[in-house]
Design a protein around this motif. Structure first.
Motif, mmCIF file in Angstrom:
data_model
loop_
_atom_site.group_PDB
_atom_site.id
_atom_site.type_symbol
_atom_site.label_atom_id
_atom_site.label_comp_id
_atom_site.label_asym_id
_atom_site.label_seq_id
_atom_site.Cartn_x
_atom_site.Cartn_y
_atom_site.Cartn_z
ATOM 1 N N SER A 1 -5.076 3.331 -4.472
ATOM 2 C CA SER A 1 -3.931 2.448 -4.320
ATOM 3 C C SER A 1 -4.255 1.149 -3.598
ATOM 4 O O SER A 1 -3.425 0.260 -3.533
ATOM 5 N N LEU B 1 0.834 -1.196 0.000
ATOM 6 C CA LEU B 1 0.000 0.000 0.000
ATOM 7 C C LEU B 1 0.873 1.252 0.000
ATOM 8 O O LEU B 1 0.679 2.173 -0.797
ATOM 9 N N PHE C 1 -5.568 7.348 -1.780
ATOM 10 C CA PHE C 1 -5.540 6.163 -0.921
ATOM 11 C C PHE C 1 -6.427 5.063 -1.509
ATOM 12 O O PHE C 1 -6.001 3.925 -1.682
ATOM 13 N N MET D 1 -7.543 11.155 0.286
ATOM 14 C CA MET D 1 -8.340 9.941 0.417
ATOM 15 C C MET D 1 -8.497 9.266 -0.938
ATOM 16 O O MET D 1 -8.414 8.043 -1.049
ATOM 17 N N ILE E 1 0.925 3.901 -2.920
ATOM 18 C CA ILE E 1 0.523 5.277 -2.606
ATOM 19 C C ILE E 1 1.654 6.238 -2.927
ATOM 20 O O ILE E 1 1.451 7.290 -3.523
#
Lengths: 293, 523, 548, 333
Positions: D150, A270, D147, D144, A274
Motif C-alpha cells: 500500500s 496509507l 503494508f 507487512m 491499507i
C-alpha cells in the motif's frame, strides 16, 4: 463459509474473526463517513479560492488563523487548512478511484461476458486488444495518456479506465468461461432461456466473487496510481488537489523540516489504501476466488 | 555469537559508509540540466551556460550583464553597418592549435547550418550580412541594418575550432571528440542523464578558475538536489527553491548565495479579442464582451494583487516587487511609473464603475516547471483576484505545452517571466511581447496589446546607437504600457539562489545562468 | 496381527461443531490379508485410512484410541519416527493418481526418492529397483517410460505407477483409498487383479477402501462395512455378501442394481432419428501452426480428435435407451448434441421427422439432466425460481401460478414442496438431482436425456433416483436416453442398450440380449471385467481393450 | 533425412506464432503511440528561441519534417524503423534509439536488482508464512506485505533519502556512482561505490514486488498443501525438506515466474518515479524529460522499446513456463 453461500450476518460474523481485518474495516467505514460527511464540519472549503489566504500559508500544526480558528494539522503552501484539504482530497481521490473502477468494471463485464459467451472471432479480437493493453503497465498507459490529455478529473478517470478495463475483462472472461462449463449453464441453454437471461441471470451473478475482490484491489490501486500521477504533475488540477497532489505539493517541504504537508496526507492515504487492501484480502479469503493477477 | 557478528558488521559498515570525500581541487555540482556539449545546438538558457566552460565568445556578458571582452580584445563601430574587431593574440585551442579569425568565421557560418536544430542560435547571427578577415586576427563584420545590439548578440556565439569541427556532427561533441575550445576548462567525460565532467585548461590565457576538476551531477528533482547537498554528496547546488533556502542556511556548514536576477514576471492580459477564451460570466457561459479590454478592469486586477504577500509568503522573501517589466534600478527602468498599490476596496470600486460589480469568471494560466514557484504564484493570484468578486480558476501545465498555447493567444490572463539580461535593457521584452505583431516585432505578444505610440517608441529605441536616446525611448514605451494603458500586470523580479557548502563562495549571475568560474574556494 | 486398531476416535473440529468422522472403531488385519472397507460417502472410511498413517489434516485429530502396528502403538510416535514407517512399512494409494503424482516431476524422480528416503543405496541401484517395480506392475518399456512425466501416462498407468511406488519398499501394509474409482471398468479390473496378485506374492496386507461393494467381491478376504463413523459389520466375503446381518449392510446390498427389469417395447415409432452424425473437437489453429502442419512429415500428431464418427441411431417413443461406454467414448457429447446444446459438424438429427438445428433451438421437447447435481443448479437462485424460470419465460404458466406449478413437479420427483424457498446448497446430492429432474420436467418434454445422473451419488440414493426415472417413464410415457458408464445400472433400467466405443456404436439391441449374449468383442470385454457381487473370482483375462 | 522432433516443432510453431503476433502488436502500438504523441503540443513552440522569426520557424519545421501530414510522417517513420532507426531526438540531435539504449542498462540494473531483492527475500518469507499460517511470525509477514503493497513509491523514496542519506549518511542520496564498462555498456553493480548508490533506489522499487512475491508464495503454498500429491509424498515417508523444496516450491514456482515476468514490465514503468527521485540516469527519467520537452522521437522510441522489452520478457516467461511445467506443450496454449 460454505461454498456459494451468502448471508450478510454470517458474513460479518466470520469476517470479524480476524481482529486486524475488523479493525481496518472499522477504519475504512470511519474514513468513508469522514469523506462523505466531513465537508459539513471542515474549517473551510479548500477548493474555494476566496476562502483561502496566502498569508496563512505554511503554518505548522495547531497554529491559529486570522479568524482565530485552529489549523489542527497546519496549512499548506496556499494557506489551505490541511485537515480540510485532506478530507476533501481523500474525497476526490476516492471519487476518482471508485468512478474509474466502476466504469472499468462495466466495460470489463460487457466485454468479458460477450467474449466468453460468443467466443470465436469476437473473443479473439477483444482478448487481443486486452492483451495489448495488459502488455503495457497501467502506470505507463496512464502517464502517456495524461501527458497528452493534460490535467483534469475526466482525463484522470479516463486514463485510469483505459489502464484497468483489460484486467477486469480478462478476469471476468475467464471466470465466465469456467462458469460456462458448469452444468447449470447447459441446463439454461437446454431450457431455451433467452440469451440476456442466461448472461445476466445465470452467468454474471456466479462470476461475482472474483469481481468483487478485484474491484476492491483495483480501487486501492487506482488511488495510489492517481497519487503517483499527481506526484509527477500530470494528475488533477492544482486548485482542487487530491490527496496525492497534496503530498506532492508538500514533498519539497519535507526536506526543509515542514514535514506536516506531506506526512499527514501521506499517512491518511496509507491508512486508506491499507484499509481497502486488508478488506479485499479478507474478502478474497472468505469468497475464495482464485485470482491470477 | 550472532550479536558479536552484528556488532562487527555495523562497525565495519559505518567505517565504509561514513568515509566522505574531502573538498580539494575538485568541485561537484548538482544541476537540474542535462547539457548539450555542442555549443551551437539547441538554444536553451542552460545549454548556453554550459558552453561557457569549454568555449569562449568574442564578447561576453559578465555576472552583472555588462559587456566584457573575451576573444576580441577591442572593437570599433566603423559606421552604422560596419564593425571592426581586433582578436586576442596567442590564444590556443585545447588541442594546441592557434585561435584565428577563420575560427570565428567558421563558427558564425556553422550556426544556421546545423541540420534539424529546433532551437537554433541563428537569431544571434542573422542580422550579419558578411564577415571578413582582413588578417589572421582582425575581423570586419557588416550587418544588414543598423544594429546597435550586435555586441550583445555576439555574446551568444561560441567559437569552435574550425580544423576540428569542420565536417563533424553534434554527436561528435557529445562523445568529446571535437569538444575543443579555448575556454578555461576542457572536456573530460559526459554520461547523458547522469553526469558531465570537465577539467582545467592549464594553458588558459585568462584568469584560471579555482577548481581543477568539476563534475556536474544531473538531478532534475529539486528536493533530491537539496538532499544531495545536505548529505555532502555535492558542493554546490544550482536551482535552489526559495522554500529550501532556510533549511540550507540554518544547517551548519552550508550557505546560500543569492541576488536579484534580471528576470521579471508579469501577467499578459487579453486586450485584443472581443470574446476572450477564458472569460465567462458568473455561470460559466461565454461573454459577448471582453471586460479585460476595459482599462478600469485591468487596473482593478493590478490593485487586487498583493505583491508583498507573494514576495514574502510564496517566494520566501527571495524576490522583489515589480511595477514594470524590468527590475528596479535596471538600465531603462522608469522612475515615473508609480509604485504598485494593493487596495481591494479601490479595486472593487473600479470593477463596479466598469459595470462588473458582481465580477465575472476568469482563468489564470501559468507554466509549472519554468519559473521559481510559478504554479504557486498563479494560485495565489487567483486567490487574491477572487477576493474582488471574480470567479477564478487556475490552470498550470508543463512549459512544453504552455508556451505553444501562449503563442497562439489561447489564454485570457497568463504568466510569463522575461530575462532582461541579454540586452541589458527592456528592449527585448517590450519589442517582442508588446509591440503589435509584424515583421521582426511582437513575436511573443500573447496579450495582443497594440498601441501605435508605444510601437513608435520601441522602434526608435531599437535603432538608436546613442545610449541616452535609447534609454529614454525605452522608458517612454514602458510608461505608455504600464502607467497609461495597464497593458500588462507586473508581478515581481525573482532572485537567483544557489546553495553551497561553506567551503566555497559563489557569486550568482544576473541572467540566472550558472557559471563554475564564479565559484571560489572560501577562505 | 500386523495392525490392531483399538477404540479409535478421529474428530474434526470445525467452526460450528465437532464432526466425529471416526467414532470408536476396532479393527484388525493380519499380515498378507486383504481387507475391504465399504461404506458410503461420509462414513469415515477414508479418515480411518489416513488416521492409520497419520496424515490427517487440520482440523482433524485422533482424540482417542490406539493403533498397534506390529505390536507397537504408532499414534504416539513423533513425526520423525512416523516418517520412517510411512512408505517403508505402511504405504498408501489414493483415489486419483492424476492428483497423487506430482505433475512436474518425472516418474523416475518420484520413484527413486521413495526408495532413497528409506534405503542407503546408490542412485543407480535405486533406479534399477524402480524399473523393476514398474515392470512388475505391467508397464512395458519401463526403462524408457520411467523418464516420462505423469501427464504422458493414461489414468490406468498412473495408478500402476502409484502402486509401484507403494510397493517399492516392500511394505507390510498398503492402504488403498478408492484407487479404482476414477478408472474405467476394464482398467479397474486390471488394477484389481494386479494389486491382489502383488500383495499375495509379497505377503503384504492390504486395506482396500471403497464405496462399491461389488468391487470387493472378487478381491478381498474380509469385508468391514462402515456407517456413520462406525464399523457395523465385519466378516468374510461370503458371509457379508450372501448373509448380511446388519440392516444397513442389507440395504447396501439390495441397492445394487441387479439384472434387468425392462423388456424391449415393441414399438416402431421413432421419436428421434440420427443419421450419420459426426462431431469433431477442433484444436485451435493458428496461421503459424497451419503453416507448419503443411510441412510436417507425421501429420498424425496434429490430427484433431473425433468425438463422434458417423453415428446413426433411432430412439423409439416411450423407451428407455441405455447408452453405455467408457469415459471419452463420446456418449455425453451425443447427449448434448441431441438436446441441442452442442453443435454438430455433420449429419442430421430429426425429432418427430423435423430436423433439429443447433443455431435455432426453440423446442423444449428434448431436455437433459446432468451428471453433477452440485453444478447443475444455479447456486444463487431459490428452488422455486430454478424450476419455474423456464415455464414462465416460455409462457407455460404466469408468475402467480408458479408456486402451485412447482409444487406439483416437486411432488412428482419426491421432494417436499415446503422446501421450494430454499437454495440448492441446503440440499443433499440426491435431492438436488431430483430438483434437476423436476426442472426439466416442468417444461413438459417428451424426451429426457439423463447424462450419468447417478454416478455422483451413493448407491442407496442411486437406487431411488433410478426408480424415479422408471416411474416417470411409465406414468408420463417419457422417452428416456440413459447415458452411463455403469453397465449394471444401464442393464437394470433400459429397454434397449447402445454400446459406444471411440465415437461409434458398436452394439445396439435389446438389453437382456446384449448383456447375456454380447456379440461385439468390446461388449464382451466390458462384461467380463464387470465386478459382480455374485462372483468371487477375479477372472480378468481379456486385455483386448486396454491402454499400454 | 530431416527429422523433426514433435516437442521442438511445437516450440518452433509457438515461437513463430508469438513473433508474428508481437510484430503485429508492435506495428499497431507504433501507430497508436505515434498518433497519440502527435497530439501533444508543437515541439517548435517549446524548443525554438523566443526571438526566432516566422521564416526561421518555418524552415525548422520543414527540416524536422513536421509540415507533413500525420500519415506521411508515420510512413517515413516506419520506413526508417525497418532500417532500425527510430528517428532523431529533437533535443539531443542524436538517434533516439541510441539515447535509449545508452540509458537502458541503468534502468535494467535498477529493475533487476529490485526484482532480485523481491525474490531472494520474498520467497523464503512467503514460504515461512505459508507453512504455518497461524503463528505470529507468519501473520506479521503477511501484515507487512500488505503494508508494502500500500505504500506510495514516491513517498517512501523521499523518506528513505531523509533517513538513510540525510540523517544517517549510510548511503549516498542520489545518482549512480562509479560504473564499469562491459561490452560498451556501463554497469554500477561491480563497484562498491556503485552498489552503495544502487541500494536505496532498488529497495524503494523492490517494496511492491516484494509484497507481491510474499503473497503469491503464501497463496501458492496454501493452495498446494492440501493437494493429494503432497499427501502422497508424505505417505512415501519423504523428509520435510524434500517435500518443501522439491514438491512444493518447484510446483508453485510456475505461477510465480509468470507474475515476476509481468512485474518486470511494471517495474520498468514505476522506475520512472524512482529514477526521478533518486536521480538515477535511466530511461524513465529520459521519458519524463522528453515529455516535458516534447521530444517526440524519443517518446515514440521509448514506448516502442519498452513494448518490445515487455514482449520479450513475456516470451521468455512462456518458454520458462514450458521448461518448468512438463505438462505444457507450448503449442496447445
Amino acid at each position: 463459509m460454505k461454498k456459494n453461500e451468502f448471508n450478510i450476518v454470517d458474513f460479518v460474523k466470520i469476517y470479524s474473526e480476524d481482529k486486524l481485518a475488523l479493525f481496518f474495516l472499522i477504519n475504512l467505514i470511519f474514513i468513508l463517513i469522514l469523506v462523505i460527511f466531513g465537508p459539513l464540519f471542515t474549517l473551510q472549503n479548500p477548493y474555494d479560492l476566496s476562502q483561502l489566504n496566502i498569508l496563512d500559508s505554511l503554518l505548522p500544526p495547531l497554529s491559529q488563523s486570522y479568524e482565530n480558528n485552529y489549523f489542527f494539522l497546519g496549512t499548506d503552501d496556499q494557506g489551505r487548512d490541511l485537515l480540510s484539504a485532506i478530507i476533501y482530497g481523500l474525497r476526490i481521490s476516492l471519487y476518482v478511484g471508485i468512478l474509474s473502477v466502476v466504469i472499468s468494471l462495466i466495460i470489463g463485464i460487457i466485454l468479458g461476458v460477450v467474449s466468453a459467451y460468443f467466443g470465436g472471432i469476437v473473443d479473439s479480437f477483444i482478448m487481443r486488444v486486452a492483451d495489448m493493453v495488459l502488455a503495457m503497465p497501467s502506470f505507463l498507459i496512464a502517464l502517456v495518456l495524461l501527458s497528452i490529455l493534460g490535467r483534469g478529473l475526466e482525463n484522470v478517470v479516463f486514463a485510469l479506465v483505459m489502464s484497468q478495463w483489460a484486467t477486469f475483462a480478462r478476469v471476468i472472461r475467464s471466470s465466465a468461461l469456467s462458469e460456462k462449463e458448469k452444468d447449470y449453464f447447459y441446463s439454461a441453454k437446454c431450457l431455451c432461456l433467452p440469451q440476456y437471461r442466461i448472461v445476466f441471470g445465470h452467468l454474471l451473478p456466479n462470476c461475482l466473487p472474483p469481481i468483487i475482490v478485484l474491484s476492491t484491489i483495483n480501487l486501492a490501486f487506482a488511488i495510489t496510481l492517481e497519487a503517483s500521477l499527481s506526484f509527477l504533475g500530470v494528475g488533477l488540477p492544482i486548485t482542487e488537489p487530491s490527496i496525492g497532489l497534496i503530498i506532492s505539493n508538500g514533498y519539497e517541504y519535507i526536506i526543509v523540516g515542514k514535514y506536516w504537508m506531506s506526512l499527514y496526507p501521506g499517512l491518511f492515504l496509507l491508512i486508506t489504501v491499507i484499509s481497502i487492501n486488508i478488506f479485499s484480502d479478507r474478502l478474497r479469503i472468505l469468497l475464495n476466488p482464485r485470482l491470477n493477477i | 555469537m550472532i550479536k558479536k557478528f552484528l556488532k562487527t558488521f555495523f562497525v565495519f559498515a559505518s567505517i565504509i559508509f561514513l568515509s566522505k570525500s574531502v573538498l580539494s581541487d575538485n568541485l561537484t555540482v548538482a544541476t537540474p540540466h542535462d547539457p548539450s556539449v555542442d555549443p551551437h545546438w539547441l538554444y536553451l538558457g542552460p545549454n548556453a551556460a554550459y558552453s561557457r566552460y569549454i568555449f569562449e565568445r568574442l564578447i561576453d556578458r559578465d555576472e552583472n550583464a555588462n559587456i566584457v571582452a573575451r576573444l576580441a580584445e577591442s572593437w570599433e563601430n566603423v559606421d552604422d553597418l560596419t564593425w571592426k574587431f581586433n582578436l586576442r593574440k596567442g590564444v590556443k585551442f585545447h588541442d594546441g592549435s592557434d585561435f584565428t579569425a577563420d575560427d570565428v568565421i567558421f563558427s558564425i557560418d556553422r550556426i544556421p547550418n546545423i541540420p534539424n536544430n529546433p532551437a537554433s542560435y541563428e537569431s544571434n547571427v542573422n542580422m550579419i550580412d558578411s564577415v571578413e578577415a582582413t588578417d589572421s586576427h582582425t575581423l570586419v563584420v557588416k550587418t544588414k541594418n543598423p544594429y546597435p545590439l550586435l555586441l550583445r548578440r555576439l555574446s551568444g556565439v561560441a567559437i569552435v575550432s574550425k580544423s576540428n569541427v569542420d565536417g563533424s556532427t553534434t554527436e561528435d561533441f557529445a562523445s568529446g571528440k571535437v569538444a575543443i575550445g579555448t575556454g578555461p576548462y576542457k572536456f573530460k567525460s559526459y554520461t547523458p542523464g547522469d553526469n558531465y565532467q570537465i577539467t582545467i585548461n592549464d594553458n588558459y590565457w585568462g584568469t584560471k578558475p579555482d577548481f581543477h576538476d568539476v563534475t556536474f551531477k544531473i538531478m532534475p528533482d529539486g528536493a533530491s538536489r537539496v538532499a544531495a547537498l545536505l548529505a555532502g554528496d555535492v558542493d554546490i547546488l544550482e536551482g535552489l527553491s526559495p522554500s529550501s533556502v532556510p533549511a540550507v542556511e540554518s544547517k551548519e556548514g552550508f550557505k546560500v548565495a543569492k541576488r536579484a536576477s534580471a528576470r521579471t514576471l508579469w501577467l499578459y492580459v487579453d486586450t485584443q479579442n472581443d470574446n476572450s477564451p477564458f472569460v465567462t460570466d458568473n455561470d460559466g457561459n461565454a461573454m459577448s464582451v471582453n471586460p479585460l479590454k476595459d482599462k478600469r478592469v485591468r487596473k482593478a486586477l493590478s490593485l487586487a494583487i498583493d505583491r508583498n504577500a507573494i514576495v514574502s509568503k510564496v517566494m520566501d522573501g527571495l524576490a522583489e516587487e515589480a511595477n514594470q517589466v524590468v527590475p528596479k534600478g535596471f538600465f531603462s527602468y522608469s522612475e515615473n511609473i508609480p509604485e504598485n498599490e494593493f487596495n481591494v476596496n479601490k479595486a472593487k470600486e473600479l470593477m463596479a464603475e466598469a459595470g462588473y460589480a458582481d465580477g465575472f469568471g476568469l482563468t489564470v494560466h501559468a507554466p509549472n516547471d519554468r519559473y521559481v514557484n510559478d504554479d504557486k504564484i498563479a494560485q495565489a493570484i487567483a486567490q487574491m483576484l477572487s477576493k474582488i468578486g471574480l470567479k477564478m480558476q487556475v490552470e498550470t501545465m508543463p512549459k512544453a505545452v504552455y508556451f505553444g498555447r501562449l503563442n497562439k493567444q489561447e489564454f485570457s490572463l497568463s504568466m510569463i517571466g522575461w530575462d532582461n539580461a541579454f540586452t541589458g535593457s527592456s528592449l527585448m521584452s517590450l519589442s517582442a511581447a508588446f509591440h503589435t505583431k509584424e515583421e521582426g516585432y511582437g513575436s511573443w505578444n500573447a496579450g495582443g496589446y497594440s498601441n501605435s505610440e508605444f510601437d513608435d517608441a520601441v522602434e526608435r529605441a531599437s535603432a538608436a546607437f546613442d545610449m541616452e536616446v535609447y534609454e529614454n525611448y525605452l522608458k517612454r514605451a514602458m510608461e505608455i504600457l504600464i502607467a497609461e494603458d495597464q497593458g500588462a500586470i507586473p508581478l515581481h523580479s525573482q532572485f537567483v539562489t544557489v546553495g553551497t557548502t561553506d567551503k566555497v563562495d559563489y557569486t550568482p549571475r544576473a541572467d540566472e545562468a550558472f557559471e563554475v568560474m564564479l565559484v571560489k574556494k572560501a577562505n | 496381527m500386523i495392525l490392531e486398531i483399538k477404540n479409535l476416535k478421529t474428530h474434526f473440529f470445525t467452526r460450528e461443531n465437532i464432526v466425529k468422522a471416526v467414532d470408536d472403531i476396532n479393527f484388525n488385519i493380519s499380515s498378507g490379508e486383504i481387507h475391504g472397507i465399504a461404506g458410503e460417502s461420509g462414513s469415515g472410511k477414508s479418515v480411518m485410512g489416513l488416521s492409520i498413517i497419520n496424515l490427517l489434516q487440520e482440523p482433524g485429530k485422533i482424540v482417542e484410541g490406539k493403533i498397534y502396528f506390529n505390536g507397537k502403538d504408532i499414534t504416539k510416535l513423533n513425526e520423525k519416527k512416523m516418517k520412517s514407517i510411512r512408505g517403508k512399512k505402511i504405504s498408501m494409494i489414493f483415489q486419483d493418481a492424476t492428483m497423487s503424482l506430482n505433475p512436474i516431476l518425472s516418474i523416475e524422480t518420484q520413484m527413486i526418492e521413495a526408495v532413497l528416503a528409506h534405503n542407503k543405496i546408490s542412485y543407480k541401484e535405486a533406479k534399477n529397483l524402480a524399473v523393476q517395480s514398474l515392470i512388475e506392475v505391467g508397464i512395458k518399456d519401463a526403462e524408457i517410460k520411467i523418464k516420462n512425466y505423469p501427464h504422458e501416462f493414461s489414468g490406468g498407468m498412473r495408478q500402476r505407477v502409484a502402486i509401484a511406488i507403494a510397493l517399492i519398499n516392500k511394505p507390510d501394509l498398503i492402504i488403498a483409498d478408492e484407487p479404482t474409482t476414477a478408472l474405467d471398468v476394464t482398467t479397474q479390473a486390471q488394477i484389481l487383479y494386479l494389486t491382489q496378485k502383488l500383495c499375495k506374492e509379497n505377503n503384504t496386507a492390504l486395506i482396500w477402501i471403497t464405496h462399491d461393494l461389488s468391487v470387493l467381491s472378487g478381491l478381498v478376504d474380509k469385508i468391514s462395512i462402515m456407517y456413520n463413523g462406525k464399523i457395523v459389520e465385519t466378516g468374510g466375503v461370503d458371509n457379508i455378501l450372501d448373509n448380511p446381518q446388519h440392516s444397513y449392510t442389507k440395504k447396501l446390498i439390495n441397492s445394487i442394481p441387479k439384472g434387468n427389469i425392462n423388456e424391449e417395447r415393441k414399438i416402431d415409432d421413432n421419436v428421434i432419428n440420427i443419421q450419420n452424425l459426426t462431431k469433431i473437437y477442433e484444436k485451435r489453429n493458428t496461421f503459424a501452426s497451419n503453416l507448419f502442419t503443411f510441412f510436417q512429415a507425421n501429420k498424425h500428431d496434429l490430427k484433431p480428435d473425433k468425438a463422434i464418427k458417423n453415428l446413426s441411431l433411432n430412439i423409439k417413443r416411450g423407451e428407455i435407451l441405455g447408452v453405455v461406454g467408457e469415459s471419452g467414448c463420446g456418449k455425453s457429447t451425443l447427449g448434448k448434441i441431441i438436446s441441442g446444446i452442442l453443435e454438430k459438424n455433420s449429419g442430421n438429427i430429426f425429432y418427430n421427422q423435423k430436423e433439429i438445428s443447433y443455431a435455432k433451438k426453440t423446442s423444449l421437447d428434448i431436455q437433459m439432466v446432468f451428471q453433477d447435481p452440485y453444478s447443475s443448479l444455479n447456486p444463487r437462485k431459490k428452488i422455486i425460481d430454478i424450476i419455474s424460470e423456464a415455464p414462465i419465460v416460455h409462457k407455460i404458466i404466469n408468475k402467480q401460478q408458479s408456486k402451485e406449478y412447482v409444487s406439483k413437479f416437486m411432488n412428482d420427483c419426491g421432494i417436499s414442496p415446503d422446501l421450494m424457498f430454499r437454495y440448492p446448497h441446503q440440499f443433499s446430492g440426491g435431492q438436488r438431482q431430483r430438483i434437476a429432474i423436476a426442472r426439466s420436467l416442468a417444461v413438459n418434454p417428451s424426451v429426457l436425456i439423463c447424462d450419468e445422473i447417478v454416478s455422483a451419488l451413493d448407491v442407496s440414493i442411486q437406487a431411488q433416483i433410478l426408480n424415479l426415472i422408471l416411474k416417470l417413464n411409465k406414468t408420463k410415457n417419457l422417452t428416456i436416453v440413459f447415458i452411463s458408464h455403469d453397465l449394471s445400472v444401464v442393464n437394470y433400467i433400459s429397454n434397449r442398450v447402445a454400446v459406444m466405443y471411440f465415437g461409434e456404436i458398436v452394439e445396439l439391441g435389446n438389453s437382456k440380449k446384449v448383456f447375456s449374449q454380447p456379440s461385439h468383442s468390446y461388449t464382451k470385454a466390458l462384461l467380463a471385467n464387470l465386478p459382480n457381487i455374485k462372483e468371487r473370482n477375479i477372472n480378468y483375462k481379456s486385455t483386448l481393450y486396454t491402454e499400454g | 533425412m530431416l527429422f523433426i522432433n514433435y516437442k521442438n516443432l511445437s516450440m518452433l510453431i509457438f515461437l513463430t506464432n508469438r513473433i508474428i503476433q508481437s510484430f503485429i502488436v508492435l506495428l499497431i502500438m507504433s501507430l497508436l503511440v505515434f498518433a497519440a504523441v502527435y497530439a501533444i503540443g508543437n515541439p517548435i513552440d517549446v524548443l525554438i528561441n523566443p526571438e526566432a522569426s516566422e521564416e526561421e520557424k518555418i524552415k525548422t519545421i520543414k527540416n524536422l519534417g513536421l509540415d507533413k501530414s500525420l500519415f506521411e510522417q508515420y510512413y517515413i517513420f516506419l520506413q526508417n524503423a525497418f532500417k532500425g532507426e527510430l528517428g532523431y531526438s529533437f533535443v539531443h540531435n542524436r538517434p533516439a534509439i541510441s539515447l535509449i539504449l545508452e540509458r537502458l542498462p541503468a534502468t535494467l540494473e535498477l529493475t533487476i536488482s529490485a526484482l532480485l531483492i523481491a525474490i531472494i527475500i520474498g520467497i523464503p518469507l512467503g514460504t515461512i508464512a505459508g507453512l504455518n499460517p497461524d503463528n505470529f511470525i507468519s501473520k506479521s509477514i503477511l501484515a507487512m506485505s500488505i503494508f508494502f503493497f500500500s505504500l506510495p513509491t514516491f513517498w517512501v523514496g523521499l523518506i528513505l533519502i531523509m533517513i538513510f542519506a540525510v540523517s544517517y549518511n549510510f548511503f549516498p542520496s542520489t545518482g549512480r556512482g562509479d560504473t564499469v564498462e562491459i561490452f560498451g555498456f556501463y554497469f554500477s553493480f561491480l563497484t562498491f561505490d556503485g552498489l552503495k548508490h544502487l541500494a536505496l533506489p532498488s529497495i524503494n522499487l523492490a517494496l511492491y514486488p516484494l509484497a507481491l512475491v510474499i503473497r503469491l508464495t503464501f497463496a501458492g503454498i496454501q493452495e498446494t498443501l492440501p493437494l493429494d500429491f503432497i499427501k502422497f509424498a508424505r505417505a512415501k515417508g519423504l523428509s520435510r525438506f524434500r517435500i518443501i523444496y522439491y514438491h512444493l516450491l518447484k510446483y508453485i514456482l510456475i505461477p510465480i515466474v509468470t507474475v515476476i515476468g509481468l512485474q518486470f514490465s511494471v517495474l520498468i514503468a514505476f522506475a520512472v518515479i524512482t529514477e526521478s527521485i533518486f536521480a538515477w540516469p535511466g530511461m524513465g527519467r529520459l521519458i519524463i524529460e522528453s515529455i516535458t520537452l516534447l521530444d517526440r522521437p524519443v517518446i515514440v522510441a521509448y514506448l516502442l522499446v519498452t513494448v518490445f522489452i515487455f514482449m520479450l520478457v513475456n516470451l521468455i516467461v512462456d518458454i520458462l513456463y514450458s521448461l518448468l511445467d512438463p505438462r505444457i506443450r507450448i503449442s496447445d496454449k
